[in-house]
Design an enzyme around this catalytic site. Structure first.
Site, PDB file in Angstrom:
ATOM      1  N   LYS A 205     -69.027  44.547  52.139  1.00  0.00           N
ATOM      2  CA  LYS A 205     -69.830  44.382  51.027  1.00  0.00           C
ATOM      3  C   LYS A 205     -70.306  45.809  50.122  1.00  0.00           C
ATOM      4  O   LYS A 205     -70.786  46.643  50.671  1.00  0.00           O
ATOM      5  CB  LYS A 205     -71.202  43.805  51.465  1.00  0.00           C
TER       6      LYS A 205
HETATM    7  P1  FBP Z   1     -79.334  41.664  46.341  1.00  0.00           P
HETATM    8  O1  FBP Z   1     -78.506  40.610  45.493  1.00  0.00           O
HETATM    9  O2  FBP Z   1     -80.640  41.559  45.944  1.00  0.00           O
HETATM   10  O3  FBP Z   1     -78.932  43.073  45.467  1.00  0.00           O
HETATM   11  O4  FBP Z   1     -79.161  41.814  47.866  1.00  0.00           O
HETATM   12  C1  FBP Z   1     -78.112  42.651  48.198  1.00  0.00           C
HETATM   13  C2  FBP Z   1     -78.665  43.849  49.115  1.00  0.00           C
HETATM   14  O5  FBP Z   1     -77.596  44.422  49.711  1.00  0.00           O
HETATM   15  C3  FBP Z   1     -79.523  43.657  49.923  1.00  0.00           C
HETATM   16  O6  FBP Z   1     -79.053  42.875  51.306  1.00  0.00           O
HETATM   17  C4  FBP Z   1     -80.370  44.781  50.046  1.00  0.00           C
HETATM   18  O7  FBP Z   1     -81.716  44.724  50.513  1.00  0.00           O
HETATM   19  C5  FBP Z   1     -80.273  45.186  48.751  1.00  0.00           C
HETATM   20  O8  FBP Z   1     -79.092  44.725  48.181  1.00  0.00           O
HETATM   21  C6  FBP Z   1     -80.276  46.689  48.858  1.00  0.00           C
HETATM   22  O9  FBP Z   1     -80.188  47.512  47.587  1.00  0.00           O
HETATM   23  P2  FBP Z   1     -80.763  48.790  47.223  1.00  0.00           P
HETATM   24  O10 FBP Z   1     -79.924  49.328  48.608  1.00  0.00           O
HETATM   25  O11 FBP Z   1     -79.955  49.213  46.056  1.00  0.00           O
HETATM   26  O12 FBP Z   1     -82.129  49.363  47.303  1.00  0.00           O
END
Ligand code: FBP
Length: 305
Positions: A205
């Site tokens: 991911k």
């Molecule tokens: P979102 O779709 O809300 O971006 O979620 C994906 C994700 O990978 C979450 O699992 C995680 O909490 C978040 O993004 C982390 O985002 P960042 O590291 O940019 O704060």
């Protein structure tokens, strides 16, 4: 029934045990996109990663752990991913309803550091106890603590695989030597995807990449080989290519909440570039339930087309 496309994807993981392949098949055969080879996953670890108010205040029913299981189910997501607490709170109530991914590490923003390292917050044993199909783990390539994370992945992935669980790596470049723009630069995102693949991830991911190229040495290589990275589909294609030439499942994160049109335009670009799907957190649970189900339905329709 198992489709040709899912069989083809599983064929890329032939080094793995029957247990791992079965759990990958479960992910690929579940939900509205089951059988298409595409995935839309609901991740809800933002309560830990960003804090409860930033995550849930805009849609208060989302404070409830059961809400997210139901949302994943109602929308027809392939899986639901969350930290230990959220899964423990409602996994029994929703047993067997939707494939689960247990996030084994987490990070908070209460301490502002340039080189983040997440703490291990759950175990492979927890994932088995909760009936999960996979473990999830975040690495921060670029952080001065990245070696610790890579070594921890080596141990946890080995243990997970020995029990037939699939491994999903969130690969988010971050660290004091990277610019903010560099965290989503195409060369850096492609590199992060490659590292995750080399660490043995079955599903990778990453964030959707921008056209910026961060590293001077990489820039020379992109220029010399004339790698096209101007459009989003071109960049997605390059990230997929960097993940063992499409032999690893790569999905892209939804990011902070934006309008429907903007998100759907990005999903179209990911689909056109051959991405395997999306993991959409904030853009799902920060909308009222019915609006989220509707939007996730539109996202799935794009991937199914
Ligand atoms: P979102 O779709 O809300 O971006 O979620 C994906 C994700 O990978 C979450 O699992 C995680 O909490 C978040 O993004 C982390 O985002 P960042 O590291 O940019 O704060």
């Amino acid at each position: 029934m198992m489709t040709k496309r899912v069989k083809e994807i599983l064929g890329h993981y032939q080094g793995e045990s029957a247990g791992v392949l079965t759990n990958l098949a479960r992910l690929l055969m579940s939900g509205r996109l089951g059988g298409t080879g595409k995935l839309v996953i609901l991740p809800v670890d933002q309560g830990f990663e960003h804090g409860p108010a930033r995550s849930f205040a805009i849609n208060p029913p989302a404070y409830d752990p059961a809400y997210h299981f139901q949302l994943a189910l109602d929308a027809g997501c392939n899986a639901y991913a969350a930290p230990l607490g959220f899964l423990e709170a409602a996994a029994a109530e929703f047993a067997g309803a939707v494939p689960l991914i247990l996030k084994l590490n987490n990070h908070d923003v209460l301490h502002d550091e340039k080189d983040p390292v997440s703490a291990q917050t759950a175990s492979v044993k927890d994932a088995l106890r909760l009936g999960c199909v996979a473990i999830g783990y975040t690495i921060y390539p670029g952080s001065s603590g990245s070696q610790i994370m890579y070594q921890q992945v080596r141990e946890l992935a080995l243990e997970a695989k020995s029990h037939g669980l699939a491994v999903v790596l969130w690969s988010y470049p971050r660290g004091s030597d990277l610019s903010k723009e560099g965290e989503t630069a195409i060369d850096v995102v492609a590199y992060a995807a490659q590292i995750a693949a080399q660490l043995g991830a079955h599903i990778i991911k990453v964030k959707a990449p921008s056209a910026h190229i961060e590293l001077a040495e990489a820039k020379k290589a992109y220029d010399k080989a004339k790698v096209p990275v101007e459009t989003l589909p071109q960049r997605i294609r390059h990230v997929v290519q960097s993940s063992f030439n499409g032999k690893r499942i790569v999905i892209f994160s939804g990011g902070a909440t934006v309008g429907d049109e903007q998100l759907l335009a990005e999903i179209k670009g990911i689909h056109e570039g051959g991405g395997f799907g999306s993991i959409v957190g904030r853009n799902s649970f920060q909308r009222p339930h019915d609006k989220a189900v509707e939007l996730l339905g539109k996202i799935m329709s794009i991937y199914a087309s």
